[in-house]
Design a protein around this motif. Structure first.
Motif, PDB file in Angstrom:
ATOM      1  N   LEU A   1       1.476  -1.254  -0.152  1.00  0.00           N
ATOM      2  CA  LEU A   1      -0.016   0.187  -0.013  1.00  0.00           C
ATOM      3  C   LEU A   1       0.404   1.086  -0.274  1.00  0.00           C
ATOM      4  O   LEU A   1       2.139   1.687   0.423  1.00  0.00           O
ATOM      5  N   PRO A   2       0.797   2.646  -0.332  1.00  0.00           N
ATOM      6  CA  PRO A   2      -0.600   2.636  -1.228  1.00  0.00           C
ATOM      7  C   PRO A   2      -0.969   1.905  -2.889  1.00  0.00           C
ATOM      8  O   PRO A   2      -2.206   2.439  -3.007  1.00  0.00           O
ATOM      9  N   ALA A   3       0.625   1.393  -3.266  1.00  0.00           N
ATOM     10  CA  ALA A   3       0.065   0.889  -4.103  1.00  0.00           C
ATOM     11  C   ALA A   3      -1.662   0.183  -4.412  1.00  0.00           C
ATOM     12  O   ALA A   3      -1.603  -0.130  -3.105  1.00  0.00           O
ATOM     13  N   SER A   4      -1.980  -0.726  -5.597  1.00  0.00           N
ATOM     14  CA  SER A   4      -2.917  -0.945  -5.289  1.00  0.00           C
ATOM     15  C   SER A   4      -3.025  -2.468  -6.433  1.00  0.00           C
ATOM     16  O   SER A   4      -1.919  -1.989  -7.869  1.00  0.00           O
ATOM     17  N   SER A   5      -2.847  -3.546  -6.235  1.00  0.00           N
ATOM     18  CA  SER A   5      -2.515  -4.378  -7.301  1.00  0.00           C
ATOM     19  C   SER A   5      -3.539  -5.603  -6.921  1.00  0.00           C
ATOM     20  O   SER A   5      -4.560  -6.042  -5.643  1.00  0.00           O
ATOM     21  N   LEU A   6      -4.478  -6.754  -7.727  1.00  0.00           N
ATOM     22  CA  LEU A   6      -5.310  -7.245  -7.685  1.00  0.00           C
ATOM     23  C   LEU A   6      -5.368  -8.380  -5.975  1.00  0.00           C
ATOM     24  O   LEU A   6      -6.222  -8.483  -5.585  1.00  0.00           O
ATOM     25  N   GLY A   7      -4.387  -9.534  -5.686  1.00  0.00           N
ATOM     26  CA  GLY A   7      -4.186  -9.692  -4.879  1.00  0.00           C
ATOM     27  C   GLY A   7      -3.862  -8.599  -3.329  1.00  0.00           C
ATOM     28  O   GLY A   7      -5.067  -8.991  -2.424  1.00  0.00           O
ATOM     29  N   LEU A   8      -3.875  -7.887  -3.263  1.00  0.00           N
ATOM     30  CA  LEU A   8      -4.146  -6.559  -2.558  1.00  0.00           C
ATOM     31  C   LEU A   8      -5.528  -6.016  -2.294  1.00  0.00           C
ATOM     32  O   LEU A   8      -6.012  -6.259  -1.073  1.00  0.00           O
ATOM     33  N   LEU A   9      -6.689  -6.241  -3.134  1.00  0.00           N
ATOM     34  CA  LEU A   9      -7.215  -5.700  -3.466  1.00  0.00           C
ATOM     35  C   LEU A   9      -8.632  -6.648  -2.454  1.00  0.00           C
ATOM     36  O   LEU A   9      -9.152  -6.085  -1.642  1.00  0.00           O
ATOM     37  N   ILE A  10      -8.363  -7.730  -3.382  1.00  0.00           N
ATOM     38  CA  ILE A  10      -8.491  -8.942  -2.845  1.00  0.00           C
ATOM     39  C   ILE A  10      -8.643  -9.179  -0.968  1.00  0.00           C
ATOM     40  O   ILE A  10      -9.543  -9.377  -0.135  1.00  0.00           O
ATOM     41  N   GLN A  11      -7.529  -9.184  -0.916  1.00  0.00           N
ATOM     42  CA  GLN A  11      -7.214  -9.085   0.741  1.00  0.00           C
ATOM     43  C   GLN A  11      -7.834  -8.209   1.594  1.00  0.00           C
ATOM     44  O   GLN A  11      -8.885  -8.448   2.843  1.00  0.00           O
ATOM     45  N   GLU A  12      -7.797  -6.292   0.415  1.00  0.00           N
ATOM     46  CA  GLU A  12      -8.897  -5.824   1.620  1.00  0.00           C
ATOM     47  C   GLU A  12     -10.417  -6.105   1.815  1.00  0.00           C
ATOM     48  O   GLU A  12     -10.744  -5.529   2.415  1.00  0.00           O
ATOM     49  N   GLY A  13     -10.981  -6.326   0.701  1.00  0.00           N
ATOM     50  CA  GLY A  13     -12.257  -6.820  -0.292  1.00  0.00           C
ATOM     51  C   GLY A  13     -12.839  -7.776   1.188  1.00  0.00           C
ATOM     52  O   GLY A  13     -14.056  -7.966   1.699  1.00  0.00           O
ATOM     53  N   THR A  14     -11.684  -8.751   1.777  1.00  0.00           N
ATOM     54  CA  THR A  14     -11.650 -10.172   2.607  1.00  0.00           C
ATOM     55  C   THR A  14     -12.385  -9.783   4.257  1.00  0.00           C
ATOM     56  O   THR A  14     -13.216 -10.346   4.864  1.00  0.00           O
ATOM     57  N   VAL A  15     -11.756  -8.129   4.585  1.00  0.00           N
ATOM     58  CA  VAL A  15     -12.251  -7.962   5.491  1.00  0.00           C
ATOM     59  C   VAL A  15     -13.176  -7.540   6.131  1.00  0.00           C
ATOM     60  O   VAL A  15     -14.201  -8.045   6.832  1.00  0.00           O
ATOM     61  N   TYR A  16     -14.017  -7.261   4.596  1.00  0.00           N
ATOM     62  CA  TYR A  16     -15.149  -6.014   4.715  1.00  0.00           C
ATOM     63  C   TYR A  16     -16.039  -7.333   3.578  1.00  0.00           C
ATOM     64  O   TYR A  16     -16.926  -6.374   3.518  1.00  0.00           O
ATOM     65  N   MET A  17     -15.594  -8.567   3.659  1.00  0.00           N
ATOM     66  CA  MET A  17     -17.264  -9.261   2.945  1.00  0.00           C
ATOM     67  C   MET A  17     -18.388  -9.349   3.364  1.00  0.00           C
ATOM     68  O   MET A  17     -19.062  -9.480   2.388  1.00  0.00           O
ATOM     69  N   VAL A  18     -18.841  -9.365   4.634  1.00  0.00           N
ATOM     70  CA  VAL A  18     -20.292  -9.466   5.011  1.00  0.00           C
ATOM     71  C   VAL A  18     -20.791  -7.897   4.293  1.00  0.00           C
ATOM     72  O   VAL A  18     -21.595  -7.875   3.963  1.00  0.00           O
ATOM     73  N   LYS A  19     -19.744  -6.891   4.896  1.00  0.00           N
ATOM     74  CA  LYS A  19     -20.920  -5.210   4.700  1.00  0.00           C
ATOM     75  C   LYS A  19     -20.758  -5.355   3.029  1.00  0.00           C
ATOM     76  O   LYS A  19     -21.810  -4.377   3.278  1.00  0.00           O
ATOM     77  N   ALA A  20     -20.061  -5.176   2.634  1.00  0.00           N
ATOM     78  CA  ALA A  20     -19.383  -4.690   1.488  1.00  0.00           C
ATOM     79  C   ALA A  20     -18.402  -5.288   0.644  1.00  0.00           C
ATOM     80  O   ALA A  20     -17.920  -5.642   0.089  1.00  0.00           O
ATOM     81  N   PRO A  21     -19.498  -7.308   0.357  1.00  0.00           N
ATOM     82  CA  PRO A  21     -18.997  -7.731  -1.192  1.00  0.00           C
ATOM     83  C   PRO A  21     -18.042  -7.698  -2.088  1.00  0.00           C
ATOM     84  O   PRO A  21     -17.316  -8.092  -3.035  1.00  0.00           O
ATOM     85  N   TRP A  22     -19.152  -6.350  -2.790  1.00  0.00           N
ATOM     86  CA  TRP A  22     -18.915  -5.497  -3.824  1.00  0.00           C
ATOM     87  C   TRP A  22     -16.862  -5.200  -3.460  1.00  0.00           C
ATOM     88  O   TRP A  22     -16.505  -5.930  -4.765  1.00  0.00           O
ATOM     89  N   ALA A  23     -16.474  -5.301  -2.493  1.00  0.00           N
ATOM     90  CA  ALA A  23     -15.400  -5.048  -2.407  1.00  0.00           C
ATOM     91  C   ALA A  23     -14.001  -6.041  -2.695  1.00  0.00           C
ATOM     92  O   ALA A  23     -13.484  -5.849  -3.257  1.00  0.00           O
ATOM     93  N   LEU A  24     -14.473  -7.024  -2.733  1.00  0.00           N
ATOM     94  CA  LEU A  24     -13.790  -8.309  -2.856  1.00  0.00           C
ATOM     95  C   LEU A  24     -14.463  -8.795  -4.185  1.00  0.00           C
ATOM     96  O   LEU A  24     -13.700  -9.650  -4.605  1.00  0.00           O
ATOM     97  N   LEU A  25     -16.044  -8.304  -4.973  1.00  0.00           N
ATOM     98  CA  LEU A  25     -16.474  -9.198  -5.765  1.00  0.00           C
ATOM     99  C   LEU A  25     -15.688  -8.709  -7.042  1.00  0.00           C
ATOM    100  O   LEU A  25     -14.966 -10.028  -8.246  1.00  0.00           O
ATOM    101  N   ALA A  26     -15.462  -7.556  -7.228  1.00  0.00           N
ATOM    102  CA  ALA A  26     -14.984  -7.046  -8.583  1.00  0.00           C
ATOM    103  C   ALA A  26     -13.240  -7.220  -8.752  1.00  0.00           C
ATOM    104  O   ALA A  26     -13.104  -7.997  -9.762  1.00  0.00           O
ATOM    105  N   PRO A  27     -12.035  -7.312  -7.873  1.00  0.00           N
ATOM    106  CA  PRO A  27     -10.929  -7.802  -8.125  1.00  0.00           C
ATOM    107  C   PRO A  27     -10.805  -9.772  -8.197  1.00  0.00           C
ATOM    108  O   PRO A  27     -10.386  -9.578  -9.097  1.00  0.00           O
ATOM    109  N   SER A  28     -11.569  -9.989  -7.569  1.00  0.00           N
ATOM    110  CA  SER A  28     -11.868 -12.074  -8.023  1.00  0.00           C
ATOM    111  C   SER A  28     -12.157 -11.415  -9.268  1.00  0.00           C
ATOM    112  O   SER A  28     -11.568 -13.225  -9.754  1.00  0.00           O
ATOM    113  N   VAL A  29     -13.188 -11.343  -9.757  1.00  0.00           N
ATOM    114  CA  VAL A  29     -13.657 -11.536 -10.665  1.00  0.00           C
ATOM    115  C   VAL A  29     -12.694 -11.309 -11.906  1.00  0.00           C
ATOM    116  O   VAL A  29     -12.561 -12.258 -12.807  1.00  0.00           O
ATOM    117  N   ILE A  30     -12.423 -10.340 -12.145  1.00  0.00           N
ATOM    118  CA  ILE A  30     -11.339  -9.590 -13.124  1.00  0.00           C
ATOM    119  C   ILE A  30      -9.975 -11.071 -12.599  1.00  0.00           C
ATOM    120  O   ILE A  30      -9.424 -11.332 -13.830  1.00  0.00           O
TER     121      ILE A  30
END
Lengths: 253, 291
Positions: free
Chosen positions: B235-264
């Motif tokens: 951080l603060p750079a971003s990569s798909l792995g990093l975004l997925i990791q961030e997304g998992t933290v709030y997976m229940v409250k904000a699934p879209w943050a995990l979904l987009a980088p995972s799908v890509i």
């Protein structure tokens, strides 16, 4: 010692292969005390069944394989030294399908030995290549083709052109016609005879095909389990084979 | 590889269109997906799509909306530009690493295949040692030596992908080296380096292309895994792995943050593998193997 008119001479050559270690160790004596010589302008036919050591003998005569013991001389000097003169020894090998690089145009393939000798690019030898193609009975503009556009006979002619372009003193033909149709075989054998008359190279013609050998060879050597059991002029050999194995071979055809 | 059809047909054909038409629709779709991802990664930041990826612009964990097409992350940064940047980082790191792998493996494989015997043994045993490490353990080891970051990701990808690719190229080179045309060239006195380039390299290029493609999909996976664990891009750079990791933290409250980088990530890997399979069918019709 070796006589200068012999281009290649093998004296008491042994070639031993070993494989495995300990109890799995296997020793195979592919050549046992082989003596043979090829004179300039002469073809020595080497016959025998598969696994008799014919191809190993060819590899040793080409300097591809170092004999376990014995000496190999080329024009009176040790073969190792002669190998430093690229193009003096050439070969036409078995399989017309794999004898040419599928990615290279015919012209580049034929020019390669010349390019290796003088370090120039293959394109610099275009005229020599076209003359050579004509000599082996192919249209000169075949040089722009790829091997997959050629027939088996044409490919083998290209392989012969590649071998001849450096005007070698010695050529090994290892089952050079065995994979071809009978009619094409006859054409190629004729070509080999004519070119030998023209260029005067000595040749070792390895084949299990006794008819082909009879057609091109001046002398015949018979190999059995790594040993040469009989050497005789072609006419004598086919009329009165001395060794029992030679008789069996001839009867089988 | 000459297109013989161009000689026989009456209508002159566009060679590029001819080459494209020879692939099936699925392969072309996958190539399109990859091209689109690359285009987004290159053009997105240049055109400023979605704004500054590091700027805090809105509420935290906002769902996708007109203003934030992919929502926002836990700090209130818009996810669209972060995903675009992440795709770029992942693709660049993976591509550079795979390029290194291709060069090392092709050279190593050809030298090993040409010489055979002891040389082949040494090269392959080095490969075996590397291959014996589980990919992610090897990557963590590298990260702890050179420090987490892009370099660690790059070196890890190279170390993970080199052994198998060297093995595949080595095996293909071995087959080429026993061909009569190589023997004939050796007898004619053609030098070893020249044989390796003119005869061996040209005939293993298909294998190299196929294995490079497979290596790329492995590379994306390794980069993702490493960044996910915090050893890759920081951080603060971003990569798909990093975004997925961030997304998992709030997976229940904000699934879209995990979904987009995972799908890509999944899309990219599937697309690359489909292209790899298609190339393999073309170049090595009888050898069914993958990385």
């Amino acid at each position: 010692m070796s006589t200068p008119e012999n281009v290649v001479e093998l004296r008491d050559v042994d070639a031993v292969f070993t494989s495995g270690r300990g109890r799995a160790r296997r020793v195979l004596r592919a050549m046992r005390g082989v003596d043979l010589h090829v004179a300039a302008g002469e073809t020595l036919g080497l016959v025998g069944e598969s696994g008799s050591g014919k191809s190993t003998t060819g590899a040793v005569a080409l300097g591809l394989r170092r004999p376990t013991s014995g000496t190999v001389t080329f024009l009176g000097e040790p073969l190792r030294r002669a190998r430093r003169r690229p193009g003096a020894i050439q070969a036409v090998l078995q399989n017309p399908h794999w004898s040419l690089n599928p990615r290279l145009r015919v012209g580049a393939t034929v020019a390669e030995p010349l390019a290796a000798r003088d370090g120039r690019s293959p394109n610099a030898h275009r005229d020599a290549v076209r003359r050579m193609l004509e000599q082996v009975g192919l249209p000169p503009d075949l040089d722009a083709r790829h091997p997959h556009e050629l027939s088996g006979g044409q490919r083998q002619r290209v392989a012969i052109a590649r071998a001849l372009i450096t005007e070698p003193r010695f050529i090994v033909f290892d089952e050079a016609v065995s994979a071809l149709d009978v009619s094409v075989q006859a054409q190629i054998l004729n070509l080999i005879r004519d070119l030998q008359e023209l260029h005067g190279f000595g040749s070792l013609f390895i084949s299990h095909d006794l008819a082909a050998v009879r057609y091109v060879a001046h002398r015949v050597a018979v190999m059995l389990r790594g040993e040469i059991v009989e050497t005789a002029p072609t006419s004598v050999f086919y009329d009165v084979p001395r060794h029992p194995y030679s008789r069996r071979l001839l009867e089988a055809t | 590889m000459k297109d013989t059809a161009t000689e026989s047909t009456t209508r002159p054909r566009n060679p590029v269109r001819g080459a494209l038409a020879s692939f099936d629709a699925l392969t072309l779709t996958c190539a399109g997906v990859l091209a689109l991802l690359t285009l987004a990664a290159v053009a997105g930041p240049l055109a400023g799509v979605g704004g500054d990826p590091t700027a805090i612009v809105g509420p935290r964990l906002a769902p996708p909306s007109a203003e934030y097409p992919l929502g926002t992350d836990s700090l209130g940064r818009s996810l669209l530009p972060r995903v675009i940047e992440g795709v770029g980082t992942t693709l660049v790191v993976s591509a550079v690493a795979v390029l290194c792998t291709a060069v090392i493996s092709t050279a190593g494989g050809i030298v090993a295949g040409y010489h055979g015997g002891a040389v082949n043994g040494v090269v392959m045993r080095i490969g075996d040692v590397l291959y014996a490490f589980p990919a992610i353990i090897l990557a963590i080891l590298v990260a702890s030596v050179v420090g987490p970051g892009r370099t660690a990701a790059l070196v890890s990808i190279v170390l993970v992908t080199v052994p198998l690719m060297t093995r595949m190229v080595g095996a293909a080179a071995r087959l080429v080296c026993v061909r009569d045309y190589v023997t004939a060239a050796r007898i004619s006195g053609v030098s070893a380096p020249r044989i390796m380039v003119r005869h061996v390299l040209t005939n293993v290029s298909g294998t190299v292309a196929v294995q490079t493609t497979y290596a790329l999909s492995v590379a994306i996976l390794v980069e993702g895994g490493l960044s996910f664990l915090g050893y890759g891009v920081q951080l603060p750079a971003s990569s798909l792995g990093l975004l997925i990791q961030e997304g998992t933290v709030y997976m229940v409250k904000a699934p879209w943050a995990l979904l987009a980088p995972s799908v890509i990530l999944v899309l990219a890997i599937v697309a690359i593998n489909v292209i790899g399979d298609s190339l393999r069918d073309r170049f090595e019709p009888r050898k069914a193997r993958s990385l």
